[in-house]
Design an enzyme around this catalytic site. Structure first.
Site, PDB file in Angstrom:
ATOM      1  N   ASN A 177     -56.247  75.226 -23.715  1.00  0.00           N
ATOM      2  CA  ASN A 177     -55.984  76.047 -24.903  1.00  0.00           C
ATOM      3  C   ASN A 177     -56.113  75.128 -26.121  1.00  0.00           C
ATOM      4  OD1 ASN A 177     -54.944  77.575 -26.954  1.00  0.00           O
ATOM      5  ND2 ASN A 177     -53.075  78.187 -25.860  1.00  0.00           N
ATOM      6  N   ARG A 236     -59.009  79.337 -23.113  1.00  0.00           N
ATOM      7  CA  ARG A 236     -58.588  80.406 -24.022  1.00  0.00           C
ATOM      8  C   ARG A 236     -59.538  80.391 -25.214  1.00  0.00           C
ATOM      9  NH1 ARG A 236     -54.212  80.204 -28.596  1.00  0.00           N
ATOM     10  NH2 ARG A 236     -54.121  82.411 -29.115  1.00  0.00           N
ATOM     11  N   HIS A 241     -53.437  87.848 -28.936  1.00  0.00           N
ATOM     12  CA  HIS A 241     -52.406  87.713 -27.893  1.00  0.00           C
ATOM     13  C   HIS A 241     -52.727  88.606 -26.690  1.00  0.00           C
ATOM     14  CE1 HIS A 241     -49.265  86.716 -31.266  1.00  0.00           C
ATOM     15  NE2 HIS A 241     -49.753  85.586 -30.762  1.00  0.00           N
ATOM     16  N   GLU A 260     -49.098  83.079 -20.438  1.00  0.00           N
ATOM     17  CA  GLU A 260     -50.517  83.197 -20.778  1.00  0.00           C
ATOM     18  C   GLU A 260     -51.385  82.261 -19.939  1.00  0.00           C
ATOM     19  OE1 GLU A 260     -49.010  83.113 -24.987  1.00  0.00           O
ATOM     20  OE2 GLU A 260     -50.922  84.070 -25.371  1.00  0.00           O
ATOM     21  N   ARG A 298     -46.350  83.996 -41.327  1.00  0.00           N
ATOM     22  CA  ARG A 298     -47.325  84.982 -41.824  1.00  0.00           C
ATOM     23  C   ARG A 298     -46.604  86.248 -42.297  1.00  0.00           C
ATOM     24  NH1 ARG A 298     -50.364  84.675 -36.499  1.00  0.00           N
ATOM     25  NH2 ARG A 298     -51.323  82.606 -36.547  1.00  0.00           N
ATOM     26  N   VAL A 355     -39.059  84.459 -29.476  1.00  0.00           N
ATOM     27  CA  VAL A 355     -37.986  85.266 -30.056  1.00  0.00           C
ATOM     28  C   VAL A 355     -37.628  86.414 -29.108  1.00  0.00           C
ATOM     29  CG1 VAL A 355     -37.322  86.743 -31.995  1.00  0.00           C
ATOM     30  CG2 VAL A 355     -38.726  84.703 -32.408  1.00  0.00           C
TER      31      VAL A 355
HETATM   32  P1  AMP Z   1     -43.451  80.888 -29.184  1.00  0.00           P
HETATM   33  O1  AMP Z   1     -44.500  80.944 -30.255  1.00  0.00           O
HETATM   34  O2  AMP Z   1     -43.525  82.015 -28.198  1.00  0.00           O
HETATM   35  O3  AMP Z   1     -43.309  79.549 -28.512  1.00  0.00           O
HETATM   36  O4  AMP Z   1     -42.052  81.117 -29.948  1.00  0.00           O
HETATM   37  C1  AMP Z   1     -41.533  80.159 -30.846  1.00  0.00           C
HETATM   38  C2  AMP Z   1     -40.390  80.760 -31.633  1.00  0.00           C
HETATM   39  O5  AMP Z   1     -39.393  81.307 -30.746  1.00  0.00           O
HETATM   40  C3  AMP Z   1     -39.605  79.743 -32.455  1.00  0.00           C
HETATM   41  O6  AMP Z   1     -40.194  79.529 -33.713  1.00  0.00           O
HETATM   42  C4  AMP Z   1     -38.257  80.414 -32.592  1.00  0.00           C
HETATM   43  O7  AMP Z   1     -38.253  81.248 -33.743  1.00  0.00           O
HETATM   44  C5  AMP Z   1     -38.138  81.306 -31.375  1.00  0.00           C
HETATM   45  N1  AMP Z   1     -37.116  80.840 -30.422  1.00  0.00           N
HETATM   46  C6  AMP Z   1     -37.244  79.914 -29.455  1.00  0.00           C
HETATM   47  N2  AMP Z   1     -36.070  79.764 -28.784  1.00  0.00           N
HETATM   48  C7  AMP Z   1     -35.182  80.634 -29.342  1.00  0.00           C
HETATM   49  C8  AMP Z   1     -33.815  80.973 -29.111  1.00  0.00           C
HETATM   50  N3  AMP Z   1     -33.106  80.377 -28.142  1.00  0.00           N
HETATM   51  N4  AMP Z   1     -33.267  81.922 -29.888  1.00  0.00           N
HETATM   52  C9  AMP Z   1     -33.962  82.534 -30.861  1.00  0.00           C
HETATM   53  N5  AMP Z   1     -35.250  82.267 -31.133  1.00  0.00           N
HETATM   54  C10 AMP Z   1     -35.873  81.329 -30.386  1.00  0.00           C
END
Ligand code: AMP
Length: 419
Positions: free
Chosen positions: A18, A102, A191, A402, A252, A342
């Site tokens: 990726n 990817r 995505h 993914e 964004r 999130v």
């Molecule tokens: P991703 O792009 O899927 O890796 O998600 C990253 C985002 O997930 C981070 O910028 C956080 O905002 C959110 N995140 C990760 N761990 C937590 C948590 N324990 N509680 C709330 N938000 C989280």
């Protein structure tokens, strides 16, 4: 070369690459049991100090870190190949079946994972104007991997492919049709591997065939997108020509009146590039409160920070609008699935997004919702229901994967072509 995982007799391994604009993530999987043999990340490619972090998962060896200047993706991938080689998992290993790449933008041309040849490479190149930051990095990964092992099959798995089933009325913007066609302006969505994986896993969680269920998938990571999936096929998604449209994201803006751009150019004297940077990098949660991490925003709002509270509320309000509109698009909804950083971890976001939607059959059981989030396993823990036992519509947390989806799609292409 130190021997690690014993080589299987058949080629059953897939390396997933990726390539981001300044990063390269990779995982090596064994498709006999979907296990991970190695995983890692090269960060800050092109800067003075790049960093490679490599985890040899098959041999339980220690995580290794290398700090060195990697000027481009070619140098980064060569360093990754050397790390894999040191574990006996190199790119020339007979156990390696293929590399799955990817690729962010497949336009209208690529509706499924595709075995890469010169023609496919040229077509991905033709899509660069639609994804100027991402497709060149993906291409660099592909050309370097081909040079390192010319005989190894390589498969492109497109972020846009899952969304190509959208009906024309969902994909079309209501602008002059000739202009839109000439410049390939339409809703593509991104995505896609995550939406495909999570919608299928949600059906599995419900004990149903994907063809029998309608699901709203909310992929809430640093980038965020929603999709409406009817009987296993995407019928609507929130991202557009680029990943800027739709939900509020880490940095964004998501949906915005397009005239804001003209206003900022004409009245604030900003250049188009400056507005581009504003909407992509200095907007969303970060623009609203200075932080783009939901953990920090939740902590700050619990302490009474007004800007963090407002950022949370704007984020959740947009999410709720999408749940409602996709409910209307689908007509019947069997499940709403939360995924990515999130979605998998933030119980407050899930609770607030579903609150007040009881008349749609949607509710969240507080105890189930608060139960621990993403497990530490690379596969991200198990899918689980967070709606009450008697709920009309299921609400679920479904960890995305993914890399596994890309590996499985890659392996399926290889198995078909070699059958
Ligand atoms: P991703 O792009 O899927 O890796 O998600 C990253 C985002 O997930 C981070 O910028 C956080 O905002 C959110 N995140 C990760 N761990 C937590 C948590 N324990 N509680 C709330 N938000 C989280």
């Amino acid at each position: 070369m130190t021997a690690a995982a014993p080589a299987p007799t058949r080629a059953t391994r897939v390396l997933v690459l990726n390539s981001g604009s300044s990063s390269l993530k990779y995982q090596l999987l064994d498709m006999t049991d979907d296990s991970r043999l190695a995983a890692g990340l090269v960060e800050r490619i092109g800067e003075r100090q790049s960093r490679l972090t490599h985890s040899p998962l098959a041999s339980d060896g220690d995580r290794r870190e290398r700090v060195a200047p990697f000027p481009d993706h070619e140098a980064a991938l060569k360093a990754v190949a050397a790390e894999l080689d040191a574990d006996g998992l190199g790119l020339d290993s007979p156990a390696l079946a293929a590399i799955g790449h990817r690729v962010v933008h497949g336009g209208q041309r690529f509706t499924r994972p595709t075995l890469i040849d010169d023609t496919v490479l040229a077509e991905i190149e033709r899509l660069v104007p639609l994804a100027p930051l991402h497709n060149p990095a993906n291409l660099a990964g592909i050309t370097t991997a081909r040079a390192l092992n010319p005989g190894l099959p390589q498969v492109a798995v497109f972020d846009t492919a899952f969304h190509t089933t959208m009906p024309e009325h969902a994909a079309r913007y209501a602008i002059d049709a000739a202009t839109a066609d000439a410049h390939r302006v339409r809703r593509y969505g991104f995505h896609g591997t995550s939406h495909a994986y999570v919608s299928r896993k949600t059906a599995e969680l419900l004990g149903e065939d994907p063809a029998g269920v309608n699901v709203i998938v909310l992929h809430l990571g640093n980038g965020a997108s929603a999709s409406a999936v009817a009987a296993g096929r995407c019928v609507e998604t929130s991202m557009g020509v680029t990943p800027l449209e739709g939900l509020v994201m880490g940095t964004r803006s998501g949906d915005i009146d397009p005239a804001v751009v003209f206003h900022l150019v004409r009245v604030a004297g900003m250049s188009v590039d400056e507005v581009d940077e504003l909407l992509n990098k200095r907007s969303g949660l970060r623009g609203l409160c200075g932080d783009n991490d939901m953990r920090e925003i939740s902590r700050r709002s619990e302490e009474g920070d007004e800007a963090a509270r407002l950022a949370f509320d704007v984020y959740v309000h947009r999410l709720k609008k999408y749940i409602g509109s996709y409910y209307a698009v689908l007509g019947r909804v069997d499940a709403v699935a939360f995924t990515a950083g999130v979605g998998e971890n933030s119980a407050p976001v899930r609770a607030a997004a579903i609150a007040g939607l009881e008349t749609l059959g949607l509710s969240v059981d507080p105890v189930r919702n608060e139960a621990s989030g993403r497990a530490d396993s690379p596969a991200g823990g198990a899918a689980r229901l967070i709606s009450p036992a008697d709920a009309r519509v299921a609400v679920a947390v479904v960890p995305t994967d993914e890399e596994l989806e890309i590996a499985q799609q890659t392996y399926a292409v290889i198995s078909r072509t070699s059958a």
